[in-house]
Design a protein around this motif. Structure first.
Motif, PDB file in Angstrom:
ATOM      1  N   TYR D 218       0.830  -1.213   0.000  1.00 22.83           N
ATOM      2  CA  TYR D 218       0.000   0.000   0.000  1.00 22.83           C
ATOM      3  C   TYR D 218       0.860   1.256   0.000  1.00 22.83           C
ATOM      4  N   PRO D 219       0.330   2.361  -0.508  1.00 24.66           N
ATOM      5  CA  PRO D 219       1.070   3.626  -0.447  1.00 24.66           C
ATOM      6  C   PRO D 219       1.284   4.063   1.013  1.00 24.66           C
ATOM      7  N   ILE D 220       2.460   4.587   1.273  1.00 29.07           N
ATOM      8  CA  ILE D 220       2.821   5.061   2.614  1.00 29.07           C
ATOM      9  C   ILE D 220       3.014   6.574   2.547  1.00 29.07           C
ATOM     10  N   VAL D 221       2.216   7.287   3.295  1.00 30.60           N
ATOM     11  CA  VAL D 221       2.318   8.745   3.292  1.00 30.60           C
ATOM     12  C   VAL D 221       2.560   9.227   4.731  1.00 30.60           C
ATOM     13  N   ALA D 222       2.879  10.506   4.861  1.00 28.77           N
ATOM     14  CA  ALA D 222       3.217  11.032   6.181  1.00 28.77           C
ATOM     15  C   ALA D 222       2.435  12.301   6.489  1.00 28.77           C
ATOM     16  N   ASP D 223       2.187  12.513   7.742  1.00 26.56           N
ATOM     17  CA  ASP D 223       1.558  13.750   8.229  1.00 26.56           C
ATOM     18  C   ASP D 223       2.578  14.398   9.170  1.00 26.56           C
ATOM     19  N   ALA D 224       3.212  15.457   8.712  1.00 21.01           N
ATOM     20  CA  ALA D 224       4.238  16.107   9.532  1.00 21.01           C
ATOM     21  C   ALA D 224       3.622  17.105  10.510  1.00 21.01           C
ATOM     22  N   SER D 225       2.404  17.538  10.266  1.00 14.56           N
ATOM     23  CA  SER D 225       1.794  18.586  11.104  1.00 14.56           C
ATOM     24  C   SER D 225       1.550  18.088  12.517  1.00 14.56           C
ATOM     25  N   HIS D 226       0.905  16.920  12.647  1.00  9.66           N
ATOM     26  CA  HIS D 226       0.590  16.418  13.984  1.00  9.66           C
ATOM     27  C   HIS D 226       1.831  15.911  14.697  1.00  9.66           C
ATOM     28  N   ALA D 227       2.818  15.470  13.924  1.00 13.75           N
ATOM     29  CA  ALA D 227       4.063  15.035  14.549  1.00 13.75           C
ATOM     30  C   ALA D 227       4.767  16.238  15.173  1.00 13.75           C
ATOM     31  N   ALA D 228       4.829  17.331  14.428  1.00 13.78           N
ATOM     32  CA  ALA D 228       5.554  18.509  14.913  1.00 13.78           C
ATOM     33  C   ALA D 228       4.771  19.212  16.021  1.00 13.78           C
ATOM     34  N   GLY D 229       3.540  19.551  15.736  1.00 10.70           N
ATOM     35  CA  GLY D 229       2.742  20.269  16.734  1.00 10.70           C
ATOM     36  C   GLY D 229       3.008  21.768  16.737  1.00 10.70           C
ATOM     37  N   VAL D 230       4.145  22.163  16.231  1.00 13.49           N
ATOM     38  CA  VAL D 230       4.445  23.591  16.090  1.00 13.49           C
ATOM     39  C   VAL D 230       4.944  23.817  14.672  1.00 13.49           C
ATOM     40  N   SER D 231       4.495  24.898  14.061  1.00 14.82           N
ATOM     41  CA  SER D 231       4.680  25.062  12.619  1.00 14.82           C
ATOM     42  C   SER D 231       6.146  25.127  12.215  1.00 14.82           C
ATOM     43  N   LYS D 232       7.000  25.655  13.075  1.00 19.26           N
ATOM     44  CA  LYS D 232       8.391  25.829  12.618  1.00 19.26           C
ATOM     45  C   LYS D 232       9.113  24.500  12.415  1.00 19.26           C
ATOM     46  N   PHE D 233       8.576  23.426  12.979  1.00 15.97           N
ATOM     47  CA  PHE D 233       9.230  22.136  12.765  1.00 15.97           C
ATOM     48  C   PHE D 233       8.533  21.287  11.689  1.00 15.97           C
ATOM     49  N   VAL D 234       7.441  21.790  11.119  1.00 19.96           N
ATOM     50  CA  VAL D 234       6.713  20.993  10.124  1.00 19.96           C
ATOM     51  C   VAL D 234       7.559  20.771   8.868  1.00 19.96           C
ATOM     52  N   THR D 235       8.194  21.828   8.381  1.00 19.22           N
ATOM     53  CA  THR D 235       8.945  21.695   7.136  1.00 19.22           C
ATOM     54  C   THR D 235      10.112  20.709   7.248  1.00 19.22           C
ATOM     55  N   PRO D 236      10.996  20.832   8.243  1.00 21.61           N
ATOM     56  CA  PRO D 236      12.071  19.814   8.314  1.00 21.61           C
ATOM     57  C   PRO D 236      11.548  18.388   8.470  1.00 21.61           C
ATOM     58  N   LEU D 237      10.455  18.211   9.224  1.00 25.70           N
ATOM     59  CA  LEU D 237       9.931  16.844   9.369  1.00 25.70           C
ATOM     60  C   LEU D 237       9.327  16.349   8.063  1.00 25.70           C
ATOM     61  N   ALA D 238       8.635  17.232   7.366  1.00 26.77           N
ATOM     62  CA  ALA D 238       8.044  16.830   6.085  1.00 26.77           C
ATOM     63  C   ALA D 238       9.138  16.426   5.103  1.00 26.77           C
ATOM     64  N   LEU D 239      10.213  17.216   5.050  1.00 32.54           N
ATOM     65  CA  LEU D 239      11.310  16.888   4.131  1.00 32.54           C
ATOM     66  C   LEU D 239      11.979  15.571   4.526  1.00 32.54           C
ATOM     67  N   ALA D 240      12.097  15.337   5.829  1.00 31.22           N
ATOM     68  CA  ALA D 240      12.671  14.073   6.288  1.00 31.22           C
ATOM     69  C   ALA D 240      11.821  12.895   5.821  1.00 31.22           C
ATOM     70  N   ALA D 241      10.516  13.027   5.938  1.00 32.44           N
ATOM     71  CA  ALA D 241       9.622  11.943   5.516  1.00 32.44           C
ATOM     72  C   ALA D 241       9.763  11.674   4.025  1.00 32.44           C
ATOM     73  N   VAL D 242       9.870  12.726   3.253  1.00 32.23           N
ATOM     74  CA  VAL D 242      10.019  12.563   1.798  1.00 32.23           C
ATOM     75  C   VAL D 242      11.359  11.904   1.487  1.00 32.23           C
ATOM     76  N   ALA D 243      12.411  12.351   2.164  1.00 32.42           N
ATOM     77  CA  ALA D 243      13.737  11.759   1.929  1.00 32.42           C
ATOM     78  C   ALA D 243      13.755  10.286   2.317  1.00 32.42           C
ATOM     79  N   ALA D 244      12.944   9.904   3.294  1.00 27.55           N
ATOM     80  CA  ALA D 244      12.873   8.505   3.715  1.00 27.55           C
ATOM     81  C   ALA D 244      12.028   7.667   2.760  1.00 27.55           C
ATOM     82  N   GLY D 245      11.376   8.335   1.784  1.00 26.20           N
ATOM     83  CA  GLY D 245      10.643   7.591   0.767  1.00 26.20           C
ATOM     84  C   GLY D 245       9.133   7.693   0.798  1.00 26.20           C
ATOM     85  N   ALA D 246       8.589   8.579   1.613  1.00 30.81           N
ATOM     86  CA  ALA D 246       7.128   8.713   1.667  1.00 30.81           C
ATOM     87  C   ALA D 246       6.571   8.987   0.275  1.00 30.81           C
ATOM     88  N   GLN D 247       5.413   8.372  -0.012  1.00 26.25           N
ATOM     89  CA  GLN D 247       4.800   8.540  -1.332  1.00 26.25           C
ATOM     90  C   GLN D 247       3.753   9.644  -1.342  1.00 26.25           C
TER      91      GLN D 247
END
Lengths: 288, 288, 288, 288
Positions: D218-247
């Protein structure tokens, strides 16, 4: 200053991620213990309630035999599952309404209270027509639709702590039921998920018992069976919960654990349960 | 044979997840309980040992007064820290050798055993020249250099479980001491780190007590003070540990908690400790 | 009021259990990035540093061959362990000073920096006589005696986050080194212990990278090898850490993972490492 | 064969710890990636899908404005909640069917797919009449009644990992949907609960992404917003998820975060989202 800003920010995160909004559930607004009266039990305050029975309702004869055994040891509430929340869809899912019927009949015959788990908002009226006490399992502690539906009923609800629910999460979940108008709530510590589950299924958090008692007026009970996961550790964990001040205990028993439909590995035999019940009475005496 | 089966199972577990390599520490190879004899205590087996005292050695008069109080309540081991492992470098780091001296003098005057924490391999001989029992704290459970050094001593070692150590990690750490030739080991459950530390400092893992007793022959004791973090929860947690089968208990006490040098918030007063000790005796009776 | 009291109490617990006292380590007092210069590397700020090599120094020829391979891929720091902190006392404990010698010789021959782990305060001078960079492992993050000893040295220290250390714990540990006078500190995220370690050895906490960068001025690097535990997941985790902003990466490599003395399962081959290094450069470009 | 070996190993794991019973969800029985086609998106395989929108549907105009902004940045799926699972019963619970209507209208106007959360089995047909994709939230991952109900629908389901669900728990939950006949499943990593949540709301488990891709089709996607909880950390977490292969990636945006009805602290502004989307495209290119 930046330092102040940093502190304010930390506090906001604290507020956002980790708080409770308990009002009806809070001891601040309701200092005395809530005492819950069911047909055959008095739960809360200085009372101690034994709830026991098979994991799942296997047959009318079986649940009655198990009920007879646990009643003889002092239990007043007969537990048993008709709708089973199983990790895998291919595991036995419970006997449904037939299970509810057999459970009700056994409880009536033995003059015990019936407690059974509810999984689906669509089943609330059905289960209500059989049971004395609803049980919400660990996986549904934040099934808010279900909590709201039970808030409109006038029967006690045993609310199990979620596997990784904080104390505040649990109080907030209770508040969902209370906000709907139902203040007959029993909170149950049943073990939490931690980094080590090699030898026990979960980690019984005994500190939750006195902590909850300081924060809320509802009865706090424990389930040692799911915390232990293996029967040989159920008794020490149960005694620990009682020594920490639990106002009741739920335990799974089975006369033939190796052939139990569900979770046989963690079931006490009726004889082991009787020994446990005797020790519980002595510990209750010791901590008075 | 059963032992072989157990080994095969252990190996499979080892391959898949974590593992323990306990040999000298394993009950498989040493079925009977290890009993440790110190000048004033017998630890392990059916014995129960109370270890109490101030968190840190504050002054000769203070440690002696605290020792007197805990001895009156039944303690035979006087605890106290001269080298304190503090999270921040700017916190009080202990009174060092002056603390060891005062501690030794109090223990001698009261005819109690002395237990104190060791932080540095370079201090092993120094501490050895004062103490009866070494203590290795939670942060040093896997300080293997320290464990090896203590393995060459012939005095008992209280080894505290690391904050997030698995049962297997703890057994492996004990094995480091045992492998060196020192089999006078006491394992201590002191609370683990979980996702919820709002109301207690750590989560006392009472299940570790019977689990460890099934795996190893060493005495298993508990520290309820660091698990609770606040004094009002120390007593219920201590009783829970005893009900679960702990063979001893370590507790911090202070006559003026608000002015304790370290961790006053979790200290029991001498009066509270006396009440606790009485209840412990009753629970020990109840679970016989 | 009682509610106010309750709030104050909660805050005190918060302060006690979960705070950092970083002063020298804090960005509040040192807003610009710390840049660390070693003979062959510049670490921190906008620089990116590749640190790679075998888990343990196996032989002079092997460490030099591995160093040659990682240097060709862009690494400037050659890692390798002479003192190995093994969970079991019966596992290979490293080649000791012979390992240090071989490591130093390889680093000199290849014009690379040497980084190696230090386990014991008694070895600080010995290791200092060989290495360019000290490494403190996850099990010793709160070995305060060791941190104090390194605080008196004038060489960079790679401080690995403890397996269950909070962000604040890590900053406090760094402060121990800084308080002693050594401000050449590199913080390393290497995976934390969580409830699920079936498929990976630890859980790489990528959020620690931007969080730490907001709180401290020290370089933040990542170790994907120990987080993954199995080689096939090292590359995606390493790329994730880089995308999250890591200023460096430490990776274990081995030309014959099946026969590595330690942790072969998580080692990349030299070819895999080269591919990883190429992708890292592209991601660094992408996130500029 | 390798498959047999894998099965034997899986069975051993199952016996000792937890297990998954994934059959329909397993890559062993369905080696190629599942590709899900919705009216405006292709999800899975080599495709990358951006899902974004406000946390909750606040008004018809607002959801349309947010949708316009995220579409401009490349999003094809418009997220938004009409039924909100809030920790406290006194928090805003969502606009219900009015929210669904506004969401549908905006999605139609913008030619985007609609994804919205479903909380109650009684709402399945209602939500089905509006949405393109169902979302099951973290608190309902083991609401088996809901999973079974969605298994009978023929629309894609985004299944969020439970806050403390293991990889195996998540696969078993997916199997509940698949067993019912619906194989249009998208798994979402959204951060897990660990011992440290002071600076981020949850811990994004990036390793779950490659681990799940090795186990399921199945496709694996990520939600960086709830993981971060604060907006300034959403972008680095989102990029990390993409670099790890999130679809794919789901992100919450808001044009006025301070006044968002729900979770404003973690929302990106439309401008920040556009920058993120650009960087994602570059990282996708880098890891090819």
């Amino acid at each position: 200053s930046e330092t102040e800003l940093h502190e304010v920010k930390s506090e906001i995160v604290e507020i956002i991620t980790n708080h409770h909004s308990a009002i009806k559930s809070s001891r601040d607004f309701h200092p005395e213990d809530t005492i819950i009266k069911t047909p055959h039990s008095v739960i809360g305050g200085q009372h101690f309630t034994l709830m026991a029975g098979p994991d799942s309702i296997e047959s009318p004869a079986h649940v009655e035999a198990m009920g007879k055994a646990v009643k003889a040891a002092g239990a007043t509430v007969l537990r048993g599952g008709a709708f089973k929340p199983r990790t895998s869809p291919y595991s036995f899912q419970g006997n449904g309404e037939a299970g509810l019927k057999a459970h009700r009949a056994a409880a009536d015959a033995l003059e015990m209270d019936m407690v059974t788990e509810i999984l689906d908002t669509r089943d609330v009226d059905l289960v209500d027509s059989y049971t004395d006490i609803f049980q919400v399992g660990t996986r549904n502690m934040q099934n808010f639709a279900l909590l709201k539906a039970l808030g409109k009923k006038q029967k006690p609800v045993v609310l199990k702590r979620g596997m990784s629910a904080t104390i505040d999460d649990l109080l907030n979940a209770a508040e969902y039921i209370a906000a709907g108008g139902n203040d007959q709530i029993i909170l149950m510590e049943r073990g939490i998920r931690t980094y080590d589950n090699k030898y026990t299924r979960n980690t019984l958090d005994v500190s939750a018992i006195p902590v909850l008692q300081s924060l809320t007026h509802y009865p706090i009970v424990a389930d040692a069976s799911h915390a232990a996961g293996v029967s040989k550790f159920v008794t020490p964990l149960a005694l620990a919960a009682v020594a920490a001040g639990a106002q009741g205990l739920m335990t799974e028993i089975h006369d033939d654990p190796a052939h139990a439909f569900v979770d046989g590995a963690q079931a006490l035999t009726p004889d082991e349960f009787k020994l446990l019940a005797d020790k519980i009475r002595q510990i209750r005496e010791a901590i008075k």
